[in-house]
Scaffold this active site. Structure first.
Site, short mmCIF file in Angstrom:
data_model
loop_
_atom_site.label_atom_id
_atom_site.label_comp_id
_atom_site.label_asym_id
_atom_site.label_seq_id
_atom_site.Cartn_x
_atom_site.Cartn_y
_atom_site.Cartn_z
N ASP A 1 0.82 -1.47 -0.34
CA ASP A 1 -0.56 -0.20 -0.02
C ASP A 1 1.00 0.79 -0.12
OD1 ASP A 1 -1.84 2.24 0.93
OD2 ASP A 1 -2.98 1.06 2.12
N ILE A 2 0.74 1.63 -1.24
CA ILE A 2 1.41 3.47 -1.33
C ILE A 2 1.88 4.38 -0.04
CG2 ILE A 2 0.08 4.87 -2.55
CD1 ILE A 2 2.19 5.03 -4.09
N SER B 1 -2.28 5.11 -13.74
CA SER B 1 -3.10 5.03 -15.21
C SER B 1 -3.81 3.23 -15.12
CB SER B 1 -3.13 5.37 -16.47
OG SER B 1 -2.93 6.73 -16.09
N THR B 2 -3.14 2.43 -14.62
CA THR B 2 -3.33 1.12 -14.80
C THR B 2 -4.28 0.21 -13.62
OG1 THR B 2 -1.67 0.07 -12.83
CG2 THR B 2 -0.53 0.40 -14.65
N ASP C 1 -6.00 8.12 -5.24
CA ASP C 1 -6.26 9.17 -5.09
C ASP C 1 -7.13 9.31 -3.48
OD1 ASP C 1 -6.13 12.06 -5.16
OD2 ASP C 1 -7.90 11.90 -6.77
N GLY D 1 -9.69 4.49 -6.20
CA GLY D 1 -8.59 4.08 -5.41
C GLY D 1 -7.21 4.42 -5.23
#
Length: 173
Positions: A10-11, A122-123, A34, A32
């Site tokens: 998890d970023i 973008s994925t 963001d 997501g």
């Protein structure tokens, strides 16, 4: 050249000088990555994003560009917001995706960041095929990462993304 590291996770749990947010153009949060960055980072991030919208980015942050805010409660000094392109089968938007990585690295360098954590831009909901997204990400970082950035970490949420980035890293070496 910056070291490239792959991490499954998890970023929002990463310790880095800068965490890159795959933002939407409004800069006001979303789904997501963001949404996760805004939820975990707290209201300080949204406050700075609103200020950016009220000044330089009244129409939103353009696709392929990047801008930094505080990281709020995240274990980072900064969040770098970048808007990835929506994948299209009728138009090649690869340069816009590469620009997300290039511009984020430029902003990171301006901030003096040594460690930068990226998601797979973008994925997710934007539909970019993971193998192609990984190839563009790795190639762009290899080409553009420069001092003071010494470590670029790709934080990948699932095994398929990790495998795609691992393959892209191996073939680009």
């Amino acid at each position: 050249m910056a070291q490239i590291i792959l991490v499954r996770g998890d970023i929002t749990e990463q310790h880095a000088d800068a965490i890159v947010n795959a933002a939407n153009s409004s800069l006001l949060g979303g789904g997501g990555v963001d949404g996760a960055v805004h939820r975990r980072g707290g209201p300080e991030i949204l406050t700075e994003c609103r200020a950016l919208r009220a000044s330089r980015y009244g129409k939103g942050l353009p696709t392929g560009q990047a801008v930094a805010t505080t990281a709020g409660r995240l274990d980072a000094a900064h969040v770098i917001h970048t808007v990835g392109p929506v994948h299209s089968t009728s138009e090649d938007r690869s340069e816009l995706l590469a620009s997300c990585y290039r511009e984020s690295l430029r902003v990171a360098a301006e901030l003096g960041a040594r460690t930068v954590a990226f998601p797979a831009i973008s994925t997710g909901i934007y539909g970019w095929p993971i193998d192609d997204g990984a190839r563009i990400a790795i190639a762009t970082v290899r080409e553009c990462a420069a001092e003071p950035v010494t470590e670029v970490r790709f934080v990948l949420f699932d095994e398929a993304a990790y495998a795609a980035f691992e393959a892209a890293l191996e073939t680009s070496a």
